[in-house]
Write an enzyme that holds these catalytic residues in place. Structure first.
Site, PDB file in Angstrom:
ATOM      1  N   ASP A   1       0.821  -1.213   0.000  1.00  0.00           N
ATOM      2  CA  ASP A   1       0.000   0.000   0.000  1.00  0.00           C
ATOM      3  C   ASP A   1       0.854   1.262   0.000  1.00  0.00           C
ATOM      4  O   ASP A   1       1.849   1.358   0.730  1.00  0.00           O
ATOM      5  CB  ASP A   1      -0.858  -0.035   1.282  1.00  0.00           C
ATOM      6  CG  ASP A   1      -1.833   1.105   1.382  1.00  0.00           C
ATOM      7  OD1 ASP A   1      -2.767   1.132   0.578  1.00  0.00           O
ATOM      8  OD2 ASP A   1      -1.660   1.962   2.270  1.00  0.00           O
TER       9      ASP A   1
ATOM     10  N   GLU B   1       1.435  -0.351  -4.998  1.00  0.00           N
ATOM     11  CA  GLU B   1       0.448   0.694  -5.252  1.00  0.00           C
ATOM     12  C   GLU B   1       1.172   2.027  -5.198  1.00  0.00           C
ATOM     13  O   GLU B   1       1.588   2.487  -4.136  1.00  0.00           O
ATOM     14  CB  GLU B   1      -0.659   0.699  -4.196  1.00  0.00           C
ATOM     15  CG  GLU B   1      -1.760   1.665  -4.602  1.00  0.00           C
ATOM     16  CD  GLU B   1      -2.349   2.510  -3.485  1.00  0.00           C
ATOM     17  OE1 GLU B   1      -3.430   3.066  -3.690  1.00  0.00           O
ATOM     18  OE2 GLU B   1      -1.728   2.639  -2.420  1.00  0.00           O
TER      19      GLU B   1
HETATM   20  C1  GLC Z   1      -4.087   3.308  -0.266  1.00  0.00           C
HETATM   21  C2  GLC Z   1      -5.359   2.504  -0.115  1.00  0.00           C
HETATM   22  C3  GLC Z   1      -6.441   3.436   0.363  1.00  0.00           C
HETATM   23  C4  GLC Z   1      -6.046   3.979   1.714  1.00  0.00           C
HETATM   24  C5  GLC Z   1      -4.682   4.670   1.629  1.00  0.00           C
HETATM   25  C6  GLC Z   1      -4.116   4.922   2.979  1.00  0.00           C
HETATM   26  O1  GLC Z   1      -4.178   4.277  -1.241  1.00  0.00           O
HETATM   27  O2  GLC Z   1      -5.676   1.893  -1.342  1.00  0.00           O
HETATM   28  O3  GLC Z   1      -7.687   2.778   0.442  1.00  0.00           O
HETATM   29  O4  GLC Z   1      -6.987   4.893   2.157  1.00  0.00           O
HETATM   30  O5  GLC Z   1      -3.725   3.851   0.977  1.00  0.00           O
HETATM   31  O6  GLC Z   1      -3.719   3.716   3.580  1.00  0.00           O
END
Ligand code: GLC
Length: 585
Positions: free
Chosen positions: A241, A303
């Site tokens: 993440d 991500e």
């Molecule tokens: C990422 C997740 C999102 C979350 C953020 C903070 O972007 O996909 O859902 O709010 O991280 O952890």
């Protein structure tokens, strides 16, 4: 709605611009011998051929009637996923959490929140999934913990606590003044004053999500141990993440201010000093080494909303020693049906200097669903099939989001008091939050679409569930679900689709996106023709230079159905938003 997602993701992109084979081989158990391990490394890794499916656990299947999905619910739906043709599931966080960010605020990295079940339930899920050739990928949240994590509780207790340096603590500039102008991704200052020690802590996301200090070796060790905890339990990898946010400028330079204001009423800024600092790659290499300690080719998926191909390519690592699958937000952020845009971006990623495997998706738990994003309100079902064909025929590892295969649509709350996602409360009405894309999975036409027996599930079931649900669509050969199934099955059976080269055709056509997927060394290929416009289009293909001698293509899948005469290569007529996938020799 999409503007909302754009507002979340594009500002950071701007900031970065300113700164500069064996489809289903089972993962071997951890105790596999070294020799086996080496052998598996040499093989074509499973994740290159997998179809990955994201599950938002709160919303997939509730097994105990509390209105929230859970692990046993997921386990009970594994046969559905197997029949769909899914090779791996990535499950959004299920760790213990106060749920401010619905699980992305973790208070224990090595346990399961009782809301979702137990570790024993998790182990059963992994083993039942394995019986069906489905791997389980965990979500891993390294940038921040919950403010309820024991580490943070210790850290905030005194300036001399041994865990003080596990987080980012700084003095303010002056009374009531934060250390600098850095902003939280979710609105307002990224610094929160803590009266216990009269210092501010840094939080890139919600105030309840303090950022870990990745320059502290103890933090790294604790987090890598958490990865091993799950790898030891047989997970097949991690979706990491918000990984580009791990480091911040130690000198606390102010971020550049941009024109205009965001949905939260703050000035727009470029997150130049808090995103994509070079040290991120050092950590990714370390994470990869942890994953590589294990047999079975565990995968790392990043991500990170990379603004261009250069930044995206860095995620693979100079020696392909970072993540195997960096999510491609450039493709996901093409917010319109545009043959030129998709063609240009695909060509760019095909030429990525690392030779890395592309990883495409169109929907997830943070952005509005593709059905309504690409739809024109008239042909949305057909367009859903078009996007499915694009996702599942490209040379890439495709990532689906639960419910896209049945044409689930974004269903935003209509009243502020119904909003669950905090950003929807902070930014209402411009920013409605992410509830709309997180509504319960639509299984059948019964109460709560078969998701839960509760009086009120945690989010309402969209009205479209009466028509768009797994049960109804399974019985309709023309449904979106049946189309996905056929596509995934074709991807498995046609090696050209699974492994073949990508050969772009029709380089300048503004409406029709066409390409070949070609087996190495042979004339055999799959021709994919996608009409991204609302008019029928006639195109001409000259495939002789590609070693193709056929004068027409043999249809494998087409929507709508196409007559054989239409598939003559030098006069090929494709209907509005039509999909054609055929073989040519
Ligand atoms: C990422 C997740 C999102 C979350 C953020 C903070 O972007 O996909 O859902 O709010 O991280 O952890």
């Amino acid at each position: 709605m999409w503007n909302r997602a754009k507002s979340i993701f594009s500002i950071i992109a701007l900031g970065l611009c300113l700164a500069a084979g064996a489809p289903c081989a089972q993962q071997a158990p951890p105790q596999a011998s070294k020799a086996q391990h080496t052998l598996q490394k040499a093989e074509d890794p499973w994740w290159k051929h997998a179809v990955i499916y994201e599950i938002y656990p709160r919303s997939f299947q509730d097994s105990n009637g509390d209105g929230v999905g859970d692990i046993n619910g997921i386990t009970s739906r594994l046969d559905y996923l197997r029949d769909l043709g899914i090779d791996a599931i990535w499950i959004s966080p299920m760790y213990p959490s106060p749920l401010v960010d619905f699980g992305y605020d973790v208070s224990d990295y090595t346990a399961i929140d009782p809301l979702y079940g137990t570790l024993a339930d998790f182990d059963r899920l992994v083993s039942e999934a394995k019986k069906r050739d489905i791997r389980v990928i965990m979500d891993f949240v390294p940038n921040h913990t919950s403010d309820q994590h024991p580490w943070f509780k210790e850290s905030r207790s005194s300036r001399t606590n041994p865990k003080r340096d596990w987080y980012i603590w700084r003095d303010g500039k002056g009374p009531g003044e934060p250390p600098n102008n850095w902003q939280s991704w979710f609105g307002h200052s990224a610094w929160k004053f803590d009266p216990t020690t009269n210092q501010y802590y840094y939080h890139h996301f919600y105030t309840e999500q303090p950022d870990l200090n990745w320059r502290n070796p103890q933090v790294r060790k604790a987090m890598y141990d958490a990865m091993r905890f799950w790898l030891d339990r047989g997970v097949a990898g991690f979706r990491i993440d918000a990984v580009s946010r791990l480091f911040e400028d130690p000198n606390l330079h102010d971020d550049p201010i941009l024109p205009g204001k965001n949905a939260y009423g703050d000035p727009n800024i470029a997150h130049k000093y808090t995103d994509n600092l070079p040290e991120v790659h050092e950590v990714l290499r370390e994470m990869r080494r942890v994953a590589d300690e294990y047999p079975g080719n565990p995968v790392l998926i990043s991500e990170a909303d990379e603004p261009n191909i250069t930044e995206l390519t860095k995620m693979y690592g100079r020696k392909n020693d970072e993540v195997q699958l960096p999510m491609d937000f450039q493709i996901a952020d093409v917010n319109k049906l545009s043959a030129p845009d998709f063609r240009r971006l695909l060509n760019e990623i095909e030429r990525n200097a690392a030779g890395g495997q592309p990883h495409y998706f169109f929907s997830n738990h943070d952005q509005p669903r593709q059905w309504d994003r690409y739809g024109d309100d008239v042909h949305n079902d057909q367009i859903a099939k078009l996007m499915a064909a694009l996702l599942l025929t490209m040379r890439a590892t495709p990532l689906m989001y639960y419910g896209e295969e049945i044409g689930m649509r974004t269903t935003d709350p209509v009243r502020k008091e119904d909003v669950q996602d905090p950003i929807g409360k902070i930014g209402w009405p411009e920013e409605k939050g992410r509830d709309g894309e997180r509504t319960p999975m639509q299984w059948d036409g019964s109460k709560n679409a078969g998701f839960s027996t509760a009086e009120r599930p945690w989010l309402p079931v969209p009205p479209s569930s009466a028509e768009y649900n797994v049960n109804a669509e399974s019985q309709d050969p023309g449904s979106i679900l049946s189309f996905y199934k056929r596509l995934i099955a074709l991807r498995r059976s046609e090696s050209a689709l699974r492994d073949g080269r990508y050969v772009p055709l029709d380089r300048d056509d503004p409406f029709v996106f066409a390409y070949l997927r070609k087996k190495p060394g042979k004339g055999d290929a799959i021709l994919v023709v996608l009409n991204m416009s609302g008019e029928p289009r006639t195109v001409k293909f000259d495939l002789a230079a590609d070693g193709i001698r056929d004068s027409s293509a043999r249809p494998l899948i087409a929507a709508p159905e196409m007559a054989q005469e239409a598939t003559v290569l030098n006069h090929f007529t494709i209907p509005a938003f039509g999909v054609f996938i055929g073989s040519v020799h």
